[in-house]
Design an enzyme around this catalytic site. Sequence first.
Site, PDB file in Angstrom:
ATOM      1  N   LYS A  79     -28.239 -21.873  42.807  1.00 27.71           N
ATOM      2  CA  LYS A  79     -27.001 -21.962  41.842  1.00 27.71           C
ATOM      3  C   LYS A  79     -26.633 -23.774  41.988  1.00 27.71           C
ATOM      4  O   LYS A  79     -27.580 -24.298  43.421  1.00 27.71           O
ATOM      5  CB  LYS A  79     -25.847 -21.707  42.403  1.00 27.71           C
ATOM      6  CG  LYS A  79     -24.615 -22.174  40.757  1.00 27.71           C
ATOM      7  CD  LYS A  79     -25.191 -21.382  39.862  1.00 27.71           C
ATOM      8  CE  LYS A  79     -23.803 -22.169  39.116  1.00 27.71           C
ATOM      9  NZ  LYS A  79     -24.022 -20.828  37.833  1.00 27.71           N
ATOM     10  N   GLY A 182      -9.827 -19.465  26.258  1.00 29.41           N
ATOM     11  CA  GLY A 182      -9.815 -20.297  25.917  1.00 29.41           C
ATOM     12  C   GLY A 182     -11.060 -20.223  24.510  1.00 29.41           C
ATOM     13  O   GLY A 182     -12.062 -19.262  24.570  1.00 29.41           O
ATOM     14  N   GLY A 184     -13.917 -22.844  23.964  1.00 25.96           N
ATOM     15  CA  GLY A 184     -14.630 -24.143  23.904  1.00 25.96           C
ATOM     16  C   GLY A 184     -16.410 -23.402  23.404  1.00 25.96           C
ATOM     17  O   GLY A 184     -16.219 -22.748  22.746  1.00 25.96           O
ATOM     18  N   VAL A 186     -18.477 -21.061  24.564  1.00 30.67           N
ATOM     19  CA  VAL A 186     -19.292 -19.720  24.118  1.00 30.67           C
ATOM     20  C   VAL A 186     -17.606 -18.826  23.646  1.00 30.67           C
ATOM     21  O   VAL A 186     -17.246 -18.065  22.719  1.00 30.67           O
ATOM     22  CB  VAL A 186     -18.576 -19.011  25.600  1.00 30.67           C
ATOM     23  CG1 VAL A 186     -18.708 -17.642  25.317  1.00 30.67           C
ATOM     24  CG2 VAL A 186     -19.209 -19.283  26.492  1.00 30.67           C
TER      25      VAL A 186
HETATM   26  P1  NAD Z   1     -15.956 -24.708  27.879  1.00 25.94           P
HETATM   27  O1  NAD Z   1     -15.837 -26.118  28.883  1.00 25.94           O
HETATM   28  O2  NAD Z   1     -17.117 -25.386  26.863  1.00 25.94           O
HETATM   29  O3  NAD Z   1     -14.672 -23.835  27.535  1.00 25.94           O
HETATM   30  C1  NAD Z   1     -14.309 -23.588  28.384  1.00 25.94           C
HETATM   31  C2  NAD Z   1     -12.672 -23.538  27.688  1.00 25.94           C
HETATM   32  O4  NAD Z   1     -11.108 -23.242  27.848  1.00 25.94           O
HETATM   33  C3  NAD Z   1     -11.493 -24.948  27.289  1.00 25.94           C
HETATM   34  O5  NAD Z   1     -11.366 -25.140  25.295  1.00 25.94           O
HETATM   35  C4  NAD Z   1     -10.599 -25.111  27.209  1.00 25.94           C
HETATM   36  O6  NAD Z   1     -10.009 -26.219  27.269  1.00 25.94           O
HETATM   37  C5  NAD Z   1     -10.085 -23.341  27.960  1.00 25.94           C
HETATM   38  N1  NAD Z   1      -9.458 -23.440  28.647  1.00 25.94           N
HETATM   39  C6  NAD Z   1      -9.192 -24.306  30.565  1.00 25.94           C
HETATM   40  N2  NAD Z   1      -8.289 -23.440  31.304  1.00 25.94           N
HETATM   41  C7  NAD Z   1      -8.063 -22.660  30.316  1.00 25.94           C
HETATM   42  C8  NAD Z   1      -6.794 -21.602  30.361  1.00 25.94           C
HETATM   43  N3  NAD Z   1      -5.565 -21.679  31.639  1.00 25.94           N
HETATM   44  N4  NAD Z   1      -6.156 -20.396  29.557  1.00 25.94           N
HETATM   45  C9  NAD Z   1      -7.048 -21.367  28.256  1.00 25.94           C
HETATM   46  N5  NAD Z   1      -7.948 -21.420  27.840  1.00 25.94           N
HETATM   47  C10 NAD Z   1      -8.240 -22.668  29.126  1.00 25.94           C
HETATM   48  O7  NAD Z   1     -16.792 -23.740  28.953  1.00 25.94           O
HETATM   49  P2  NAD Z   1     -17.472 -22.683  28.270  1.00 25.94           P
HETATM   50  O8  NAD Z   1     -19.309 -23.519  28.433  1.00 25.94           O
HETATM   51  O9  NAD Z   1     -17.221 -22.422  26.853  1.00 25.94           O
HETATM   52  O10 NAD Z   1     -17.563 -21.457  29.516  1.00 25.94           O
HETATM   53  C11 NAD Z   1     -16.075 -20.829  29.818  1.00 25.94           C
HETATM   54  C12 NAD Z   1     -16.835 -20.134  30.951  1.00 25.94           C
HETATM   55  O11 NAD Z   1     -18.147 -19.048  30.436  1.00 25.94           O
HETATM   56  C13 NAD Z   1     -16.467 -20.365  32.174  1.00 25.94           C
HETATM   57  O12 NAD Z   1     -16.244 -19.533  33.044  1.00 25.94           O
HETATM   58  C14 NAD Z   1     -18.046 -20.583  32.489  1.00 25.94           C
HETATM   59  O13 NAD Z   1     -18.377 -20.421  33.296  1.00 25.94           O
HETATM   60  C15 NAD Z   1     -18.659 -18.663  31.563  1.00 25.94           C
HETATM   61  N6  NAD Z   1     -19.955 -19.328  31.215  1.00 25.94           N
HETATM   62  C16 NAD Z   1     -20.526 -19.960  30.398  1.00 25.94           C
HETATM   63  C17 NAD Z   1     -21.646 -19.564  29.812  1.00 25.94           C
HETATM   64  C18 NAD Z   1     -21.961 -20.548  28.426  1.00 25.94           C
HETATM   65  O14 NAD Z   1     -23.010 -20.658  28.390  1.00 25.94           O
HETATM   66  N7  NAD Z   1     -21.508 -22.064  28.883  1.00 25.94           N
HETATM   67  C19 NAD Z   1     -22.077 -18.643  30.419  1.00 25.94           C
HETATM   68  C20 NAD Z   1     -22.126 -17.469  31.496  1.00 25.94           C
HETATM   69  C21 NAD Z   1     -20.893 -17.744  31.712  1.00 25.94           C
END
Ligand code: NAD
Length: 351
Positions: A79, A182, A184, A186
């Site tokens: 990482k 959340g 976003g 995912v």
């Molecule tokens: P992202 O930034 O696109 O989306 C995160 C979403 O969560 C946003 O819409 C944000 O407004 C919302 N959020 C923030 N705080 C919040 C709260 N207190 N309550 C509700 N919603 C809240 O992130 P992502 O890429 O979708 O990743 C989400 C999670 O999945 C993270 O923990 C990330 O580490 C994990 N993850 C992502 C991937 C990937 O492929 N993107 C892979 C493995 C793990």
Amino acid sequence: MMESLIREWDGETVIVHYDRPTGAWIFIAIHSTRLGPAAGGTRMKSYHDVEAALQDALRLSAGMTYKFAVPGIPFGGGKAVIAIPSEFDKQSCPAILRRHGALIQQLGGLFFTGPDFGTTSEDMDIIAETGAPYIFSRTLAAGGSGSPGPFTALGVFTGIQTVCEHLFGDMTLKSRRVLVQGTGSVGGALIDHLGAAGAKVMFSDVDEGAIRHFRDEFELKFVPAEAVYRTECDIFAPCALGAVLNADTIPQLKCRAVAGGANNQLADPENAKHLLDRGILYAPDYVINVGGAMAILGMETQGWARDQAEKEVAENVPRVLRQVFELAATEGITTEAAARRIAEERLSAGM
Ligand code: NAD
């Protein structure tokens, strides 16, 4: 403090770089190369102190080792963290990303990276200017495979189907109540899959635009952040923050299972026992959210086409999750401990 963090960590190597022009710190943690070269995202954010940034890199790199080991992906855990100062000037971003790329280039293939919190596929294009060929997930326009989010969401969706199979005897999601925290990259794509499968989707977010989009345009039930943990549902799918499963939230939960994409959902591994005691099935985060990494690595190192990557994710996440649930049940251990055992066996066998 930095010294003791590194001494107590069980990984292989940490590269520490002070970025003089911006005052940022770059840490590249190589936790394990037992199964292959280390790979993991580049996280860019500001931390309240340098030790917290180092600790994040060390902890997240160990998570990557387990994430790859459980399904047998031939990469090790790593990482990168770029800890930017709180008053960071966004204009310096491309330059620091290029310096990060040059650092990765110097490592000569020990570490591969892709997007993580605070970085995007567009940022990977910039890092690749100096860091190629060790950079995954560049944009489609630049010849990469784009964002891993949709593949992660697909894996989480098939994982939720597997959870339903385990709890209710079949994989159907029709009328199952799923609460997505959340929306976003995912969570948003997960909602699309759940909706198409006939689930009753509820969601929570803190971003006004996201709330308006899913509540007003998709007409989904919105749950305010403070009510998430006590909302009754079949499946709670954390897709935002880490450490959402802790001594404070677990007693409130009114769900049958927790299965979502967020990393490091358990504040402490011990919390898995607390979930088991409450009769809540937990799909270990690094097992269910591996889809993005699996697909991107497959497409960029094995020549998989996109539809093949989807097929691999949709087959492998359920297969491994079933194995975890079975081992946990036969051994009377938590699903977290079962996943850890599968990973450790693979690591000690070197395969
Ligand atoms: P992202 O930034 O696109 O989306 C995160 C979403 O969560 C946003 O819409 C944000 O407004 C919302 N959020 C923030 N705080 C919040 C709260 N207190 N309550 C509700 N919603 C809240 O992130 P992502 O890429 O979708 O990743 C989400 C999670 O999945 C993270 O923990 C990330 O580490 C994990 N993850 C992502 C991937 C990937 O492929 N993107 C892979 C493995 C793990």
